[in-house]
Design a protein around this motif. Sequence first.
Motif, PDB file in Angstrom:
ATOM      1  N   ASP A  75       0.866  -1.283   0.143  1.00 42.25           N
ATOM      2  CA  ASP A  75       0.024   0.146   0.112  1.00 42.25           C
ATOM      3  C   ASP A  75       0.772   1.161  -0.035  1.00 42.25           C
ATOM      4  O   ASP A  75       0.312   2.251  -0.582  1.00 42.25           O
ATOM      5  CB  ASP A  75      -0.817  -0.069   1.076  1.00 42.25           C
ATOM      6  N   TRP A  78       2.631   1.874  -3.577  1.00 41.28           N
ATOM      7  CA  TRP A  78       1.427   2.409  -4.588  1.00 41.28           C
ATOM      8  C   TRP A  78       0.575   3.503  -4.250  1.00 41.28           C
ATOM      9  O   TRP A  78      -0.109   3.933  -4.931  1.00 41.28           O
ATOM     10  CB  TRP A  78       0.515   1.201  -5.039  1.00 41.28           C
ATOM     11  N   GLU A  83       4.097   7.733  -4.648  1.00 43.73           N
ATOM     12  CA  GLU A  83       4.502   7.879  -6.118  1.00 43.73           C
ATOM     13  C   GLU A  83       4.711   9.018  -6.654  1.00 43.73           C
ATOM     14  O   GLU A  83       5.850   9.510  -7.491  1.00 43.73           O
ATOM     15  CB  GLU A  83       3.490   6.991  -7.026  1.00 43.73           C
ATOM     16  N   SER A  90       9.239   4.461  -3.292  1.00 38.99           N
ATOM     17  CA  SER A  90       8.284   3.553  -3.978  1.00 38.99           C
ATOM     18  C   SER A  90       9.247   2.619  -4.778  1.00 38.99           C
ATOM     19  O   SER A  90       8.927   1.526  -4.735  1.00 38.99           O
ATOM     20  CB  SER A  90       7.413   4.574  -4.817  1.00 38.99           C
ATOM     21  N   LEU A  94       9.524  -1.490  -3.922  1.00 35.54           N
ATOM     22  CA  LEU A  94       9.284  -2.257  -5.029  1.00 35.54           C
ATOM     23  C   LEU A  94      10.210  -3.306  -5.461  1.00 35.54           C
ATOM     24  O   LEU A  94      10.292  -4.333  -6.025  1.00 35.54           O
ATOM     25  CB  LEU A  94       8.617  -1.797  -6.339  1.00 35.54           C
TER      26      LEU A  94
END
Length: 330
Positions: A75, A78, A83, A90, A94
């Motif tokens: 959460d 994204w 972002e 971010s 990832l």
Amino acid sequence: MNPFHYSKPDSVQDAVHLAGPASRFIAGGTNLLDLMKENVTRPEHLIDITGLPLREVSETARGGLMIGALVSNADLAWHPLIEQRYPLLSQAILAGASPQLRNMASTGGNLLQRTRCYYFYDASVPCNKREPGSGCPARDGLNRIHAIFGASAQCVATHPSDMCVALAALEAVVHVQGRGGARSIEFADFHRLPGEAPERDNQLADDELITAIELPAAGFADCSHYLKIRDRASYAFALVSVAAALKVVGPIIREARLVLGGVAHKPWRDKAVESWLTGKAPSRETFTAAADTLLQNAEPLEHNAFKVKLARRAIVRALSDAAQGGQPDE
């Protein structure tokens, strides 16, 4: 796995009053459960904090963001505000783990990950981090993944998090609550170098719970990049990673942040190198000189000297990509 007591408090205050030296807070459990299964950690009491109201991402009066400790890694990565304003964070999230683990892992728990040193995970061998005073077989054994900065005679382990490398570059603040009240810890001070007490990873007291991570207003959205170098393309911990963030005005760097992961017991930042970059033109020559300066005090072990050369290339590439707006230079 050993027997343990289980509690699920309804408030932060209740949670910290249940805590002590033999207890552990549990949220996603993505690291803690592995440690329990391997008999590396044997808590007598698990305190389930998943019911606590710590899942909000909100703007602060100073223009930054306050991230609740139970916001999942997925959460957070994204989240539109992350972002848009903190792409470095971010990207780092990832780059870590797998989608399934990111769905479970919590923001606060990510800060508390323990090293992936194979000797630490093998309960049949000595390890000062697991059993203080027993020794560090990694020093003279297989030490390919281990530290080149900040190690001690007691421990050469590295911190495994990707997210924490970005948080260090962004100068986040960790908010915690204990029985004695609330306090804030600058991110640079949160994790410890091993020194003579490698069993201690951070500055938290036994009863303190991470409640939130605060991001300052400056997110370096225009010029930042996270680069992770690992043995395989996914689901692997960093051999070396770099969080690079620049503020470029015209032809000059006005501010720089540079943090390495996979090379020390905590995210490794050299403010002197950042200061040296300030006022320089963003060029490959500048970035190469910065990398050489940062790495001149590296202390590699028998099997990880390759990390010095790898880090040099990674620093130059990450800074170059950051200077081009965070887009990789093909």
